[in-house]
Design a protein around this motif. Sequence first.
Motif, PDB file in Angstrom:
ATOM      1  N   ASN A 168       0.829  -1.193   0.000  1.00  0.00           N
ATOM      2  CA  ASN A 168       0.000   0.000   0.000  1.00  0.00           C
ATOM      3  C   ASN A 168       0.866   1.245   0.000  1.00  0.00           C
ATOM      4  N   GLY A 169       0.449   2.237  -0.741  1.00  0.00           N
ATOM      5  CA  GLY A 169       1.115   3.530  -0.715  1.00  0.00           C
ATOM      6  C   GLY A 169       0.629   4.331   0.475  1.00  0.00           C
ATOM      7  N   GLY A 170       1.187   5.489   0.664  1.00  0.00           N
ATOM      8  CA  GLY A 170       0.784   6.391   1.735  1.00  0.00           C
ATOM      9  C   GLY A 170       0.839   7.807   1.211  1.00  0.00           C
ATOM     10  N   PRO A 171       0.799   8.809   2.088  1.00  0.00           N
ATOM     11  CA  PRO A 171       0.868  10.190   1.611  1.00  0.00           C
ATOM     12  C   PRO A 171       2.141  10.406   0.787  1.00  0.00           C
ATOM     13  N   GLY A 172       1.962  10.788  -0.469  1.00  0.00           N
ATOM     14  CA  GLY A 172       3.102  11.064  -1.332  1.00  0.00           C
ATOM     15  C   GLY A 172       3.718   9.841  -1.984  1.00  0.00           C
ATOM     16  N   ILE A 173       3.169   8.637  -1.728  1.00  0.00           N
ATOM     17  CA  ILE A 173       3.728   7.411  -2.289  1.00  0.00           C
ATOM     18  C   ILE A 173       2.608   6.621  -2.956  1.00  0.00           C
ATOM     19  N   SER A 174       2.854   6.159  -4.183  1.00  0.00           N
ATOM     20  CA  SER A 174       1.871   5.299  -4.847  1.00  0.00           C
ATOM     21  C   SER A 174       2.574   4.048  -5.345  1.00  0.00           C
ATOM     22  N   THR A 175       1.826   2.978  -5.508  1.00  0.00           N
ATOM     23  CA  THR A 175       2.365   1.721  -6.007  1.00  0.00           C
ATOM     24  C   THR A 175       1.547   1.281  -7.205  1.00  0.00           C
ATOM     25  N   SER A 176       2.214   0.602  -8.139  1.00  0.00           N
ATOM     26  CA  SER A 176       1.507   0.090  -9.307  1.00  0.00           C
ATOM     27  C   SER A 176       2.338  -1.004  -9.956  1.00  0.00           C
ATOM     28  N   ALA A 177       1.674  -1.793 -10.795  1.00  0.00           N
ATOM     29  CA  ALA A 177       2.393  -2.792 -11.568  1.00  0.00           C
ATOM     30  C   ALA A 177       3.169  -2.063 -12.655  1.00  0.00           C
ATOM     31  N   ASN A 178       4.310  -2.603 -13.016  1.00  0.00           N
ATOM     32  CA  ASN A 178       5.121  -1.997 -14.057  1.00  0.00           C
ATOM     33  C   ASN A 178       4.348  -2.020 -15.374  1.00  0.00           C
ATOM     34  N   PRO A 179       4.201  -0.885 -16.065  1.00  0.00           N
ATOM     35  CA  PRO A 179       3.393  -0.839 -17.280  1.00  0.00           C
ATOM     36  C   PRO A 179       4.011  -1.614 -18.449  1.00  0.00           C
ATOM     37  N   ASN A 180       5.285  -1.982 -18.373  1.00  0.00           N
ATOM     38  CA  ASN A 180       5.890  -2.694 -19.496  1.00  0.00           C
ATOM     39  C   ASN A 180       5.593  -4.193 -19.469  1.00  0.00           C
ATOM     40  N   GLY A 181       4.761  -4.626 -18.546  1.00  0.00           N
ATOM     41  CA  GLY A 181       4.325  -6.016 -18.508  1.00  0.00           C
ATOM     42  C   GLY A 181       5.223  -6.943 -17.714  1.00  0.00           C
ATOM     43  N   SER A 182       6.341  -6.455 -17.225  1.00  0.00           N
ATOM     44  CA  SER A 182       7.190  -7.323 -16.418  1.00  0.00           C
ATOM     45  C   SER A 182       6.566  -7.498 -15.044  1.00  0.00           C
ATOM     46  N   ASN A 183       7.134  -8.363 -14.250  1.00  0.00           N
ATOM     47  CA  ASN A 183       6.564  -8.586 -12.921  1.00  0.00           C
ATOM     48  C   ASN A 183       7.281  -7.738 -11.872  1.00  0.00           C
ATOM     49  N   ASN A 184       7.574  -6.502 -12.227  1.00  0.00           N
ATOM     50  CA  ASN A 184       8.181  -5.565 -11.295  1.00  0.00           C
ATOM     51  C   ASN A 184       7.116  -4.694 -10.644  1.00  0.00           C
ATOM     52  N   LEU A 185       7.383  -4.275  -9.435  1.00  0.00           N
ATOM     53  CA  LEU A 185       6.503  -3.372  -8.705  1.00  0.00           C
ATOM     54  C   LEU A 185       7.111  -1.976  -8.771  1.00  0.00           C
ATOM     55  N   LEU A 186       6.320  -0.995  -9.156  1.00  0.00           N
ATOM     56  CA  LEU A 186       6.780   0.385  -9.175  1.00  0.00           C
ATOM     57  C   LEU A 186       6.317   1.081  -7.900  1.00  0.00           C
ATOM     58  N   ILE A 187       7.245   1.738  -7.216  1.00  0.00           N
ATOM     59  CA  ILE A 187       6.916   2.562  -6.057  1.00  0.00           C
ATOM     60  C   ILE A 187       7.309   3.980  -6.443  1.00  0.00           C
ATOM     61  N   SER A 188       6.335   4.882  -6.485  1.00  0.00           N
ATOM     62  CA  SER A 188       6.554   6.235  -6.978  1.00  0.00           C
ATOM     63  C   SER A 188       6.327   7.274  -5.895  1.00  0.00           C
ATOM     64  N   LEU A 189       7.127   8.327  -5.925  1.00  0.00           N
ATOM     65  CA  LEU A 189       6.926   9.475  -5.051  1.00  0.00           C
ATOM     66  C   LEU A 189       6.061  10.474  -5.793  1.00  0.00           C
ATOM     67  N   ASP A 190       4.966  10.876  -5.186  1.00  0.00           N
ATOM     68  CA  ASP A 190       4.049  11.842  -5.782  1.00  0.00           C
ATOM     69  C   ASP A 190       4.089  13.120  -4.960  1.00  0.00           C
ATOM     70  N   ASN A 191       3.773  14.227  -5.580  1.00  0.00           N
ATOM     71  CA  ASN A 191       3.638  15.505  -4.871  1.00  0.00           C
ATOM     72  C   ASN A 191       4.841  15.826  -4.006  1.00  0.00           C
ATOM     73  N   ILE A 192       6.048  15.641  -4.532  1.00  0.00           N
ATOM     74  CA  ILE A 192       7.226  15.904  -3.723  1.00  0.00           C
ATOM     75  C   ILE A 192       7.707  17.339  -3.860  1.00  0.00           C
ATOM     76  N   VAL A 193       7.041  18.132  -4.699  1.00  0.00           N
ATOM     77  CA  VAL A 193       7.414  19.525  -4.848  1.00  0.00           C
ATOM     78  C   VAL A 193       6.826  20.307  -3.685  1.00  0.00           C
ATOM     79  N   SER A 194       7.682  20.954  -2.917  1.00  0.00           N
ATOM     80  CA  SER A 194       7.217  21.738  -1.781  1.00  0.00           C
ATOM     81  C   SER A 194       6.601  23.037  -2.281  1.00  0.00           C
ATOM     82  N   SER A 195       5.534  23.445  -1.642  1.00  0.00           N
ATOM     83  CA  SER A 195       4.860  24.677  -2.014  1.00  0.00           C
ATOM     84  C   SER A 195       5.400  25.832  -1.172  1.00  0.00           C
ATOM     85  N   TYR A 196       5.878  26.863  -1.846  1.00  0.00           N
ATOM     86  CA  TYR A 196       6.409  28.062  -1.200  1.00  0.00           C
ATOM     87  C   TYR A 196       5.388  29.174  -1.387  1.00  0.00           C
TER      88      TYR A 196
END
Length: 160
Positions: A38-66
């Motif tokens: 499971n992802g959490g705040p700022g983290i998402s998970t998904s299957a690799n779109p290229n069809g391999s059996n890899n798990l992608l863990i992505s950082l989302d919204n990492i740009v700080s707002s000034y």
Amino acid sequence: MSQIIKNLASGPVPPSVATSYVTDNGTAIPAANILNVNGGPGISTSANPNGSNNLLISLDNIVSSYVNVTNAMSPYTVTATDYFISVDATAGPVTINFPNTTTTNREIVVKDRLGQAAINAITITTPGGATTIDGDTTYIFTDDYESIDALFHGTNYETF
């Protein structure tokens, strides 16, 4: 939610496939050959779109707002995307309203950018004083160029 699945009915688990996984908070052991990731705040998970059996863990919204806040904007209410609040109090006092509730462990930084806090107060509060900041209903800068980091712990803010 992503899942890692290995069907044991098709044969034994190959030696290269782990039967438990060490995490930051202990060991995760698959149940019925499924391990949920499971992802959490700022983290998402998904299957690799290229069809391999890899798990992608992505950082989302990492740009700080000034945001630069001035006396003309006071009282300023912190938005859901604000992270670093730079305060220009040269034209007069500034009040920053923190949310009474926000995402647990959210960090908000406030800085007296131009060194005016001793002359023009910079006050941090929550609407109606419903949520405390280090046990107080308000936090007032007393030194020029002062800054605070505030971390929301589900019921209050802690500064450091």
